[in-house]
Design an enzyme around this catalytic site. Sequence first.
Site, mmCIF file in Angstrom:
data_model
loop_
_atom_site.group_PDB
_atom_site.id
_atom_site.type_symbol
_atom_site.label_atom_id
_atom_site.label_comp_id
_atom_site.label_asym_id
_atom_site.label_seq_id
_atom_site.Cartn_x
_atom_site.Cartn_y
_atom_site.Cartn_z
ATOM 1 C CG HIS A 20 39.454 35.164 59.460
ATOM 2 N ND1 HIS A 20 38.326 35.915 59.613
ATOM 3 C CD2 HIS A 20 40.509 35.993 59.737
ATOM 4 C CE1 HIS A 20 38.671 37.142 59.971
ATOM 5 N NE2 HIS A 20 39.986 37.213 60.051
ATOM 6 C CG ASN B 287 39.079 40.673 58.788
ATOM 7 O OD1 ASN B 287 38.243 40.067 59.450
ATOM 8 N ND2 ASN B 287 40.360 40.687 59.093
ATOM 9 C CB CYS C 225 39.646 37.072 63.358
ATOM 10 S SG CYS C 225 39.900 38.844 63.145
HETATM 11 O O1 UT7 Z 1 41.907 39.230 60.791
HETATM 12 C C1 UT7 Z 1 43.090 39.146 61.522
HETATM 13 C C2 UT7 Z 1 44.210 38.755 60.687
HETATM 14 N N1 UT7 Z 1 44.588 39.832 59.814
HETATM 15 C C3 UT7 Z 1 45.326 39.572 58.770
HETATM 16 O O2 UT7 Z 1 45.599 38.435 58.514
HETATM 17 C C4 UT7 Z 1 45.851 40.705 57.935
HETATM 18 C C5 UT7 Z 1 47.253 40.377 57.503
HETATM 19 N N2 UT7 Z 1 47.937 41.420 56.755
HETATM 20 C C6 UT7 Z 1 47.559 41.795 55.507
HETATM 21 O O3 UT7 Z 1 46.544 41.354 55.003
HETATM 22 C C7 UT7 Z 1 48.475 42.701 54.741
HETATM 23 O O4 UT7 Z 1 49.690 42.840 55.430
HETATM 24 C C8 UT7 Z 1 47.859 44.105 54.482
HETATM 25 C C9 UT7 Z 1 46.763 43.995 53.453
HETATM 26 C C10 UT7 Z 1 47.354 44.699 55.763
HETATM 27 C C11 UT7 Z 1 48.945 45.024 53.913
HETATM 28 O O5 UT7 Z 1 49.478 44.466 52.718
HETATM 29 P P1 UT7 Z 1 51.058 44.349 52.530
HETATM 30 O O6 UT7 Z 1 51.277 43.822 51.189
HETATM 31 O O7 UT7 Z 1 51.597 43.565 53.685
HETATM 32 O O8 UT7 Z 1 51.511 45.848 52.574
HETATM 33 P P2 UT7 Z 1 52.535 46.546 53.566
HETATM 34 O O9 UT7 Z 1 51.923 46.739 54.909
HETATM 35 O O10 UT7 Z 1 53.843 45.851 53.476
HETATM 36 O O11 UT7 Z 1 52.663 47.954 52.859
HETATM 37 C C12 UT7 Z 1 53.210 48.096 51.536
HETATM 38 C C13 UT7 Z 1 53.089 49.537 51.126
HETATM 39 C C14 UT7 Z 1 53.593 50.511 52.204
HETATM 40 O O12 UT7 Z 1 54.242 51.576 51.541
HETATM 41 P P3 UT7 Z 1 55.838 51.613 51.434
HETATM 42 O O13 UT7 Z 1 56.351 51.583 52.851
HETATM 43 O O14 UT7 Z 1 56.221 50.369 50.664
HETATM 44 O O15 UT7 Z 1 56.099 52.889 50.712
HETATM 45 C C15 UT7 Z 1 52.341 51.025 52.850
HETATM 46 O O16 UT7 Z 1 52.489 52.310 53.401
HETATM 47 O O17 UT7 Z 1 51.702 49.869 50.921
HETATM 48 C C16 UT7 Z 1 51.366 51.054 51.695
HETATM 49 N N3 UT7 Z 1 49.991 50.964 52.064
HETATM 50 C C17 UT7 Z 1 48.989 51.389 51.274
HETATM 51 N N4 UT7 Z 1 48.990 51.960 50.049
HETATM 52 C C18 UT7 Z 1 47.797 52.279 49.518
HETATM 53 C C19 UT7 Z 1 49.442 50.456 53.211
HETATM 54 N N5 UT7 Z 1 48.108 50.563 53.161
HETATM 55 C C20 UT7 Z 1 47.807 51.140 51.983
HETATM 56 C C21 UT7 Z 1 46.586 51.497 51.367
HETATM 57 N N6 UT7 Z 1 46.638 52.062 50.137
HETATM 58 N N7 UT7 Z 1 45.382 51.281 51.944
#
Ligand code: UT7
Length: 320
Positions: A247, A277, A113
């Site tokens: 980004h 993204n 990215c």
């Molecule tokens: O371009 C390169 C750089 N990339 C980035 O900078 C991306 C950085 N990361 C992020 O943007 C975020 O971490 C995400 C958007 C990918 C995820 O958000 P988060 O707030 O960090 O969520 P998480 O991974 O901690 O997941 C929280 C919960 C989990 O459930 P439990 O374990 O709390 O029960 C996940 O399983 O959300 C769940 N989850 C979803 N729920 C509904 C993960 N993806 C989804 C989804 N829909 N699509």
Amino acid sequence: MMYSRIIGTGSYLPQKIVTNNDLEKMVDTTDEWIVERTGIKQRHIVAEGETASSMGIVAARNAIEAAGIKNNEIDLIIAATTTPDKVLPGAACLMQEGLDLPGVPAFDISAACAGFVYSISVADQFIRSGMYRTILVVGAEALTCLVDWEDRSTCVLFGDGAGAVLFQASKEPGIVSTHLHADGRYKDILTVSSGLPTQYKKDDPPYIRMKGREVFKFAVTALGDVIDETLAHNNMSRGDIDWLVPHQANQRIIAALAKRLDISMDRVILTLEDQGNTSAASVPLALDLAIRDGRVQRGDKLLLEAIGGGFTWASALVVY
Ligand code: UT7
């Protein structure tokens, strides 16, 4: 003193749109979760036959038209992409053919990215040294080709598209400074297992895998630091930037950086909601949008930043 000045920008987005509601039918997710956690509402997806180079060619043509130059004034083509059409030839060579520029040097930069910001840094070195006068830099990604549509933690995030920027040697600024970083120790938290057929593993197909929370934390710290580095290098204060062109990975990351820069969100160029993204295409797509809609004006100070798998991260201070 010679600067690399932006003389034209262009974009291309595929026609096909996948909304959050469409994704609700494919994986266990909701529009509410996606909007709240990322800021994304929809993303553009390549149609069959659309590739990084085919999108890049259209974006480049739009940039050439905006600049009002002839094709043959271009001395070098750099394509920032993680998703070239083929392993070889590189996407830049395919774009060169499409733009009918035989003989003009063309190469790809693969820095995920951060690839576009890395690429404008490379272009800037060629222009400052006097080797080339006019350089086309294209960020183009068909990232959804690497998406596992059964993995809800990644498939909601990415989109496709291309943005192009033409730089020309000028006594007026210009790219003022660029700041590049990488740290391979973080190679496993955002990765695609392999790009080579003989190395494909049946139990680990070549899809994007990301430890989202770890990437999030790393991104906020690394991008915050590189913003501070850029300001310090240029003896600037936090309020001196006119526009943040970030980004587009996550609205919450962008909001944290805007706070760090002490600028309001209406001075931040956002495309995330409509485009998701798009990796190396996200910064030039945002830049083109803001130049075309008149928000970014000549003389404005822009801070560009990006981070991606590698990890790679980078920033650029650019006067438009
Ligand atoms: O371009 C390169 C750089 N990339 C980035 O900078 C991306 C950085 N990361 C992020 O943007 C975020 O971490 C995400 C958007 C990918 C995820 O958000 P988060 O707030 O960090 O969520 P998480 O991974 O901690 O997941 C929280 C919960 C989990 O459930 P439990 O374990 O709390 O029960 C996940 O399983 O959300 C769940 N989850 C979803 N729920 C509904 C993960 N993806 C989804 C989804 N829909 N699509």
